[in-house]
Design a protein around this motif. Structure first.
Motif, mmCIF file in Angstrom:
data_model
loop_
_atom_site.group_PDB
_atom_site.id
_atom_site.type_symbol
_atom_site.label_atom_id
_atom_site.label_comp_id
_atom_site.label_asym_id
_atom_site.label_seq_id
_atom_site.Cartn_x
_atom_site.Cartn_y
_atom_site.Cartn_z
ATOM 1 N N TYR A 218 0.822 -1.158 0.174
ATOM 2 C CA TYR A 218 0.502 0.131 0.111
ATOM 3 C C TYR A 218 1.054 0.872 -0.330
ATOM 4 N N CYS A 219 0.080 2.854 -0.857
ATOM 5 C CA CYS A 219 1.304 3.219 -0.087
ATOM 6 C C CYS A 219 0.151 4.810 0.364
ATOM 7 N N ALA A 220 0.572 5.769 0.244
ATOM 8 C CA ALA A 220 0.175 6.454 1.262
ATOM 9 C C ALA A 220 0.668 7.993 1.458
ATOM 10 N N VAL A 221 -0.417 8.705 1.739
ATOM 11 C CA VAL A 221 0.000 10.329 1.965
ATOM 12 C C VAL A 221 -0.578 10.440 2.884
ATOM 13 N N SER A 222 0.993 11.755 3.533
ATOM 14 C CA SER A 222 1.003 11.848 5.112
ATOM 15 C C SER A 222 1.529 13.656 5.235
ATOM 16 N N PHE A 223 0.226 14.139 5.718
ATOM 17 C CA PHE A 223 1.196 15.831 6.023
ATOM 18 C C PHE A 223 1.989 16.412 6.569
ATOM 19 N N ARG A 224 2.441 15.200 7.292
ATOM 20 C CA ARG A 224 3.096 15.827 9.325
ATOM 21 C C ARG A 224 4.450 15.602 8.575
ATOM 22 N N SER A 225 5.327 16.034 9.809
ATOM 23 C CA SER A 225 6.347 16.625 9.537
ATOM 24 C C SER A 225 7.212 15.991 10.947
ATOM 25 N N PRO A 226 8.488 15.823 10.733
ATOM 26 C CA PRO A 226 9.447 15.026 9.565
ATOM 27 C C PRO A 226 8.662 14.007 9.101
ATOM 28 N N VAL A 227 8.768 13.753 8.516
ATOM 29 C CA VAL A 227 7.958 12.017 7.616
ATOM 30 C C VAL A 227 8.389 10.816 8.374
ATOM 31 N N PRO A 228 7.203 11.032 8.465
ATOM 32 C CA PRO A 228 6.740 9.615 9.403
ATOM 33 C C PRO A 228 6.891 8.270 8.850
ATOM 34 N N THR A 229 6.927 7.190 9.965
ATOM 35 C CA THR A 229 7.112 5.854 9.799
ATOM 36 C C THR A 229 6.308 5.214 10.483
ATOM 37 N N VAL A 230 5.154 5.466 10.924
ATOM 38 C CA VAL A 230 3.964 4.638 11.628
ATOM 39 C C VAL A 230 2.742 5.041 10.874
ATOM 40 N N ALA A 231 1.894 3.919 10.813
ATOM 41 C CA ALA A 231 0.631 4.023 9.387
ATOM 42 C C ALA A 231 -0.522 5.185 10.322
ATOM 43 N N SER A 232 -0.212 5.046 11.457
ATOM 44 C CA SER A 232 -1.401 6.475 11.975
ATOM 45 C C SER A 232 -0.900 7.552 11.751
ATOM 46 N N ALA A 233 0.008 8.145 11.296
ATOM 47 C CA ALA A 233 0.521 9.350 10.310
ATOM 48 C C ALA A 233 -0.578 9.169 9.255
ATOM 49 N N TYR A 234 -0.356 8.326 8.526
ATOM 50 C CA TYR A 234 -0.668 8.944 7.190
ATOM 51 C C TYR A 234 -2.140 8.897 6.684
ATOM 52 N N TYR A 235 -2.841 9.587 6.151
ATOM 53 C CA TYR A 235 -4.582 9.786 5.562
ATOM 54 C C TYR A 235 -4.438 9.670 4.917
ATOM 55 N N TYR A 236 -4.135 9.566 3.476
ATOM 56 C CA TYR A 236 -4.746 9.035 2.278
ATOM 57 C C TYR A 236 -3.854 7.946 2.221
ATOM 58 N N TRP A 237 -4.251 6.747 1.494
ATOM 59 C CA TRP A 237 -4.828 4.881 1.313
ATOM 60 C C TRP A 237 -4.914 4.539 0.231
ATOM 61 N N GLY A 238 -4.194 4.260 -0.795
ATOM 62 C CA GLY A 238 -4.661 3.613 -1.755
ATOM 63 C C GLY A 238 -5.292 2.481 -1.394
ATOM 64 N N GLN A 239 -5.371 1.221 -2.718
ATOM 65 C CA GLN A 239 -6.005 0.167 -2.564
ATOM 66 C C GLN A 239 -5.199 -0.798 -2.313
ATOM 67 N N GLY A 240 -4.028 -0.691 -2.389
ATOM 68 C CA GLY A 240 -3.095 -2.212 -2.985
ATOM 69 C C GLY A 240 -3.098 -2.486 -3.551
ATOM 70 N N THR A 241 -1.512 -3.337 -3.978
ATOM 71 C CA THR A 241 -1.114 -4.310 -5.246
ATOM 72 C C THR A 241 -0.403 -5.330 -4.609
ATOM 73 N N GLN A 242 -0.543 -6.658 -4.798
ATOM 74 C CA GLN A 242 -0.643 -8.260 -4.785
ATOM 75 C C GLN A 242 1.095 -7.829 -5.245
ATOM 76 N N VAL A 243 1.574 -8.733 -4.723
ATOM 77 C CA VAL A 243 2.980 -8.972 -4.801
ATOM 78 C C VAL A 243 3.144 -10.033 -3.631
ATOM 79 N N THR A 244 3.259 -11.198 -5.079
ATOM 80 C CA THR A 244 3.594 -12.642 -4.486
ATOM 81 C C THR A 244 4.893 -13.403 -5.078
ATOM 82 N N VAL A 245 5.330 -14.376 -4.540
ATOM 83 C CA VAL A 245 7.228 -14.229 -4.843
ATOM 84 C C VAL A 245 6.825 -15.843 -4.323
ATOM 85 N N SER A 246 7.016 -16.455 -5.526
ATOM 86 C CA SER A 246 7.027 -17.755 -5.509
ATOM 87 C C SER A 246 9.217 -18.375 -5.611
ATOM 88 N N SER A 247 8.810 -19.571 -5.106
ATOM 89 C CA SER A 247 10.211 -20.241 -4.278
ATOM 90 C C SER A 247 10.591 -20.866 -5.034
#
Length: 124
Positions: free
Chosen positions: A95-124
């Motif tokens: 998922y990507c997300a946008v935050s207006f907080r400063s400094p750059v946050p690294t916690v999900a709760s600081a992000y306001y807008y979120w995308g729907q996500g893209t699936q990444v699947t890695v086979s062994s």
């Protein structure tokens, strides 16, 4: 309102690379941080990477340092996540997300807008 659309995910073999994109549209704004998070099946969402408006500040989770590279193109309102040497444990919805907080946050709760996500699947 802001819309975020992720793309670039897919099913790949271990060792491959992917480049995820996150395009922002809608309300015009600037000076925002962007972040990438991922959620594996049965696990909590976790921070992956974040980048400031000027791209001079970039942060990574310890688990992805050296493997993931985040960048952004403000003219295109787009952020990218380059993932190299993919491993099965990288399998998750990203998922990507946008935050207006400063400094750059690294916690999900600081992000306001979120995308729907893209699936990444890695086979062994």
């Amino acid at each position: 309102q802001v819309q975020l659309v992720e793309s670039g995910g897919g099913l790949v073999q271990a060792g491959a690379s992917l480049r995820l994109s996150c395009a922002a549209s809608g309300r015009t704004f600037s000076n925002y941080a962007m972040g990438w998070f991922r959620q594996a099946p049965g696990k909590a969402r976790e921070f992956v990477a974040a980048i400031g408006w000027t791209a001079g500040s970039t942060y990574y989770a310890d688990s992805v340092k050296g493997q993931f590279t985040m960048s952004r193109d403000n003219a295109k309102n787009t952020a990218y996540l380059q993932i190299n040497t993919l491993k099965p444990e990288d399998t998750a919805v990203y998922y990507c997300a946008v935050s207006f907080r400063s400094p750059v946050p690294t916690v999900a709760s600081a992000y306001y807008y979120w995308g729907q996500g893209t699936q990444v699947t890695v086979s062994s």
